[in-house]
Motif scaffolding. Structure first.
Motif, PDB file in Angstrom:
ATOM      1  N   SER A 291       1.164  -1.088   0.129  1.00 58.29           N
ATOM      2  CA  SER A 291       0.337   0.445   0.088  1.00 58.29           C
ATOM      3  C   SER A 291       0.714   0.918  -0.022  1.00 58.29           C
ATOM      4  N   PHE A 292       0.693   2.116  -0.143  1.00 57.00           N
ATOM      5  CA  PHE A 292       0.681   3.348  -0.263  1.00 57.00           C
ATOM      6  C   PHE A 292       0.448   5.038  -0.024  1.00 57.00           C
ATOM      7  N   GLY A 293       0.983   5.891   0.960  1.00 52.71           N
ATOM      8  CA  GLY A 293       0.174   7.005   1.285  1.00 52.71           C
ATOM      9  C   GLY A 293      -0.102   8.111   0.607  1.00 52.71           C
ATOM     10  N   GLU A 294      -1.044   8.767   1.014  1.00 51.22           N
ATOM     11  CA  GLU A 294      -1.399   9.866   0.174  1.00 51.22           C
ATOM     12  C   GLU A 294      -0.675  10.702  -1.136  1.00 51.22           C
ATOM     13  N   LYS A 295       0.957  10.642  -0.923  1.00 51.89           N
ATOM     14  CA  LYS A 295       1.574  11.443  -1.753  1.00 51.89           C
ATOM     15  C   LYS A 295       1.775  11.119  -2.545  1.00 51.89           C
ATOM     16  N   GLN A 296       1.802   9.613  -2.685  1.00 51.74           N
ATOM     17  CA  GLN A 296       2.302   9.136  -3.639  1.00 51.74           C
ATOM     18  C   GLN A 296       1.574   8.300  -4.447  1.00 51.74           C
ATOM     19  N   VAL A 297       0.179   7.980  -4.007  1.00 55.69           N
ATOM     20  CA  VAL A 297      -1.203   7.602  -5.063  1.00 55.69           C
ATOM     21  C   VAL A 297      -1.575   8.406  -5.617  1.00 55.69           C
ATOM     22  N   LYS A 298      -1.064  10.478  -5.211  1.00 58.24           N
ATOM     23  CA  LYS A 298      -1.479  10.754  -6.194  1.00 58.24           C
ATOM     24  C   LYS A 298      -0.197  11.147  -7.588  1.00 58.24           C
ATOM     25  N   ARG A 310      -4.565   2.190 -21.085  1.00 58.10           N
ATOM     26  CA  ARG A 310      -5.559   2.273 -19.991  1.00 58.10           C
ATOM     27  C   ARG A 310      -4.819   1.550 -18.958  1.00 58.10           C
ATOM     28  N   PHE A 311      -5.573   1.718 -18.109  1.00 56.44           N
ATOM     29  CA  PHE A 311      -5.105   0.432 -16.509  1.00 56.44           C
ATOM     30  C   PHE A 311      -6.569   0.288 -15.733  1.00 56.44           C
ATOM     31  N   LEU A 312      -5.658  -1.136 -14.809  1.00 52.27           N
ATOM     32  CA  LEU A 312      -6.921  -1.826 -13.922  1.00 52.27           C
ATOM     33  C   LEU A 312      -6.204  -1.917 -12.498  1.00 52.27           C
ATOM     34  N   TRP A 313      -5.895  -0.380 -11.128  1.00 52.52           N
ATOM     35  CA  TRP A 313      -5.485  -0.196 -10.448  1.00 52.52           C
ATOM     36  C   TRP A 313      -5.619  -0.970  -9.207  1.00 52.52           C
ATOM     37  N   SER A 314      -5.268  -1.884  -8.906  1.00 56.60           N
ATOM     38  CA  SER A 314      -5.776  -2.380  -7.104  1.00 56.60           C
ATOM     39  C   SER A 314      -5.137  -1.488  -6.319  1.00 56.60           C
ATOM     40  N   LEU A 315      -5.825  -0.242  -5.665  1.00 57.78           N
ATOM     41  CA  LEU A 315      -5.360   1.172  -4.916  1.00 57.78           C
ATOM     42  C   LEU A 315      -6.060   0.054  -3.319  1.00 57.78           C
ATOM     43  N   GLN A 334     -12.531   7.892  -3.734  1.00 55.01           N
ATOM     44  CA  GLN A 334     -12.095  10.015  -2.971  1.00 55.01           C
ATOM     45  C   GLN A 334     -11.921  10.144  -2.038  1.00 55.01           C
ATOM     46  N   GLU A 335     -11.511   9.225  -1.302  1.00 53.71           N
ATOM     47  CA  GLU A 335     -10.453  10.102   0.038  1.00 53.71           C
ATOM     48  C   GLU A 335      -9.274  10.397  -0.224  1.00 53.71           C
ATOM     49  N   ILE A 336      -9.283   9.425  -1.408  1.00 54.78           N
ATOM     50  CA  ILE A 336      -7.674   9.055  -1.882  1.00 54.78           C
ATOM     51  C   ILE A 336      -6.928   9.376  -2.793  1.00 54.78           C
ATOM     52  N   LEU A 337      -7.189   9.498  -3.740  1.00 54.73           N
ATOM     53  CA  LEU A 337      -7.683  10.047  -4.534  1.00 54.73           C
ATOM     54  C   LEU A 337      -7.423  11.459  -4.948  1.00 54.73           C
ATOM     55  N   PRO A 338      -6.991  12.091  -6.459  1.00 56.15           N
ATOM     56  CA  PRO A 338      -6.897  13.756  -6.053  1.00 56.15           C
ATOM     57  C   PRO A 338      -8.405  13.590  -6.964  1.00 56.15           C
ATOM     58  N   ILE A 429       9.646   9.535  -2.372  1.00 57.26           N
ATOM     59  CA  ILE A 429       7.841   9.321  -3.412  1.00 57.26           C
ATOM     60  C   ILE A 429       8.969   9.180  -4.613  1.00 57.26           C
ATOM     61  N   VAL A 430       8.173   8.463  -5.087  1.00 56.24           N
ATOM     62  CA  VAL A 430       8.336   7.979  -6.804  1.00 56.24           C
ATOM     63  C   VAL A 430       7.412   8.964  -7.668  1.00 56.24           C
ATOM     64  N   SER A 431       8.304   9.770  -8.010  1.00 57.73           N
ATOM     65  CA  SER A 431       7.765  10.470  -8.841  1.00 57.73           C
ATOM     66  C   SER A 431       6.891   9.989 -10.303  1.00 57.73           C
ATOM     67  N   ALA A 432       5.749  10.805 -11.116  1.00 58.41           N
ATOM     68  CA  ALA A 432       4.953  10.222 -11.992  1.00 58.41           C
ATOM     69  C   ALA A 432       6.051   9.938 -13.544  1.00 58.41           C
ATOM     70  N   GLU A 433       6.654  11.084 -13.337  1.00 53.77           N
ATOM     71  CA  GLU A 433       7.571  10.616 -14.618  1.00 53.77           C
ATOM     72  C   GLU A 433       8.398   9.444 -14.206  1.00 53.77           C
ATOM     73  N   ASP A 434       9.094   8.961 -13.246  1.00 50.06           N
ATOM     74  CA  ASP A 434       9.551   7.931 -13.361  1.00 50.06           C
ATOM     75  C   ASP A 434       8.653   7.164 -13.987  1.00 50.06           C
TER      76      ASP A 434
END
Length: 485
Positions: A291-298, A310-315, A334-338, A429-434
């Motif tokens: 699992s990941f915290g809020e910053k990483q999820v974003k 296309r994606f299927l994401w088990s969060l 919605q409590e965690i996603l942007p 935190i792994v960046s969105a770019e990576d």
């Protein structure tokens, strides 16, 4: 005709139990002279195993096989006994194992045609039971739910510590390179299993590595063509005989005997995949403890939204701070996603909680897999020819990621030296770019990695069939077991 009974004792966690049950099935289906008994210790590490073990009723098992649920020692848990819980659980369950096995022994003495006790197979982390085998005067084997390469790594690190006096805890942030016999390339020391970085866990790790050398043989969930260098490196004259018997690929999702919410979720997910083009979906799933915290999820959400695939994401929702336990499902994403993410990506993506991983990876719509690199998940990705973007979190996953990316060329790195924790929060935190970069490469239809994975997938299909390497290895194991009588 000689008949043999083999007793299996898995580590009480889902991936380990499922794999060892499948090995027990393989043995009895292969040879009419064999019968098997699998003992499940309770309480288990992962509460979700209860549904699976309840589904293993006599009608679902092959002839000459039984699964016995040992009494639930409710007073023993990770929360009450901390790191000693497994030792306490094994000691508490020993009398019950002895009682059941004594009955098997008595039955064979009364009836010459019945199966005679020929050996025990212990999970790597259940070898605390080995004195039971000694008491009954039969050999014992070890089942490794990890890779052959990792098995060799355990033995090598033990050698460094015991024979050369190396302090393995100093590898944590080291720039040193380790020459591991089972790897072609030198391993950055910081990618060693996370257990060795903490003194108390290191002691447990080293003890298990020492015990491995006492076994009569070691069964490994792998196959020769996949880990040829690693398997060959274990034929060193010092290690017990190694039997590659994989890939053992099965999951609780195969049984469909799930809670109603998971059954509904399963149907919903599979119907959604049925409507997607072949190899078009990126699947993200990080294991039963990932699992990941809020910053990483974003950051992940940004990568998926702007990557365009296309994606299927088990969060999954992290455990509460300080509480040991596997992640749970969010009541509302919605409590965690942007804000607005779900609406903006409704046409290309789907966010889910629990995931029927094997069934998803086997679906033709899935073209890539962002994974924590647990060994079961690694085998599943290879078995179904889905290239992996590696994002290891803990245990030996960093080692697995290195092997897949650098040694075997069957995966792409998101961040190989990432180290997570069970509560989802992390300073790294792994960046969105990576993340986007790795997904883009994994999803390329003509990449070299995809071609290699597809080729290995074809080999994995045949290895357990007559004429395959794992089929032959299982035959050698059976000959050895029969020789114990």
């Amino acid at each position: 005709m000689k008949k043999a009974e083999v007793v299996f004792i898995p580590f009480p966690a889902m991936g380990h139990i499922v794999a060892l049950v499948e090995v027990a099935k393989l043995l009895v289906r292969r040879d009419d002279r064999l019968s098997s008994t699998v003992f499940i210790m309770h309480p288990t590490f992962d509460p979700s195993t209860t549904k699976y073990t309840e589904s293993l009723v006599a009608s679902t098992l092959p002839d000459r096989m039984r699964v016995i649920n040992l009494p639930n020692l409710e007073s023993i848990s990770a929360e009450t006994h901390g790191r000693n819980w497994l030792i306490s659980l094994i000691e508490g369950q020993k009398p019950y194992v002895k009682e059941y096995v004594s009955r098997i022994r008595t039955q064979s003495e009364l009836n010459p045609d019945s199966h005679r006790l020929a050996g025990f197979v212990f999970d790597t982390f259940a070898t605390g039971m080995r004195d039971v085998a000694t008491e009954f005067g039969v050999p014992w084997y070890v089942f490794s739910a990890a890779s052959a390469a990792f098995l060799s790594c355990m033995l090598h690190l033990r050698s460094l510590h015991d024979e050369q006096g190396v302090d393995l805890t100093e590898f944590k942030n080291s720039d040193a390179l380790l020459e591991i016999p089972s790897l072609v390339n030198p391993l950055p020391a910081k990618l060693a299993p996370t257990l060795v970085f903490k003194k108390d866990l290191l002691a447990i790790f080293l003890e298990h590595a020492r015990i491995l050398t006492e076994a009569k043989g070691i069964l490994v969930n792998t196959f020769l063509e996949f880990e040829s260098h690693a398997v060959n490196s274990l034929s060193d004259g010092k290690t017990p005989s190694v039997y590659p018997v994989g890939p053992i690929v099965k999951h609780v999702g195969d049984d469909r005997d799930l809670r109603s919410d998971e059954s509904n979720n399963f149907r919903d997910v599979m119907e959604w995949l049925d409507n997607q083009p072949p190899s078009s979906v990126m699947f993200l799933c990080f294991g039963s403890w990932g699992s990941f915290g809020e910053k990483q999820v974003k950051e992940i959400a940004f990568a998926l939204e702007h990557g365009g695939y296309r994606f299927l994401w088990s969060l999954r929702k992290p455990s509460p701070k300080g509480k040991i336990g596997s992640p749970s499902n969010y009541e509302d994403f919605q409590e965690i996603l942007p804000q607005g993410f779900s609406d903006r990506t409704a046409k290309i993506g789907k966010v889910i909680g629990w995931a029927p991983q094997v069934d998803i990876l086997a679906h033709p719509a899935v073209g890539g897999f962002a994974s924590h690199c647990g060994w079961n998940s690694t085998l599943e990705s290879v078995r179904f020819g889905v290239p992996v973007a590696t994002w290891p979190l803990y245990a030996e996953q960093q080692f697995n990621a290195f092997q897949m990316v650098i040694d075997l060329g069957l995966a792409v790195e998101i961040k190989m030296d990432y180290q997570g924790n069970f509560f989802g929060d992390n300073e790294i935190i792994v960046s969105a770019e990576d993340i986007m970069k790795a997904i883009k490469y994994v999803m390329e239809q003509d990449s070299e990695t995809r071609k290699k994975v597809k080729e290995m997938s074809k080999i994995s299909e045949k290895t357990l069939m007559n004429g395959g390497s794992s089929y032959a290895s299982l035959g050698h194991l059976i000959e050895d077991v029969m020789g114990n009588i």
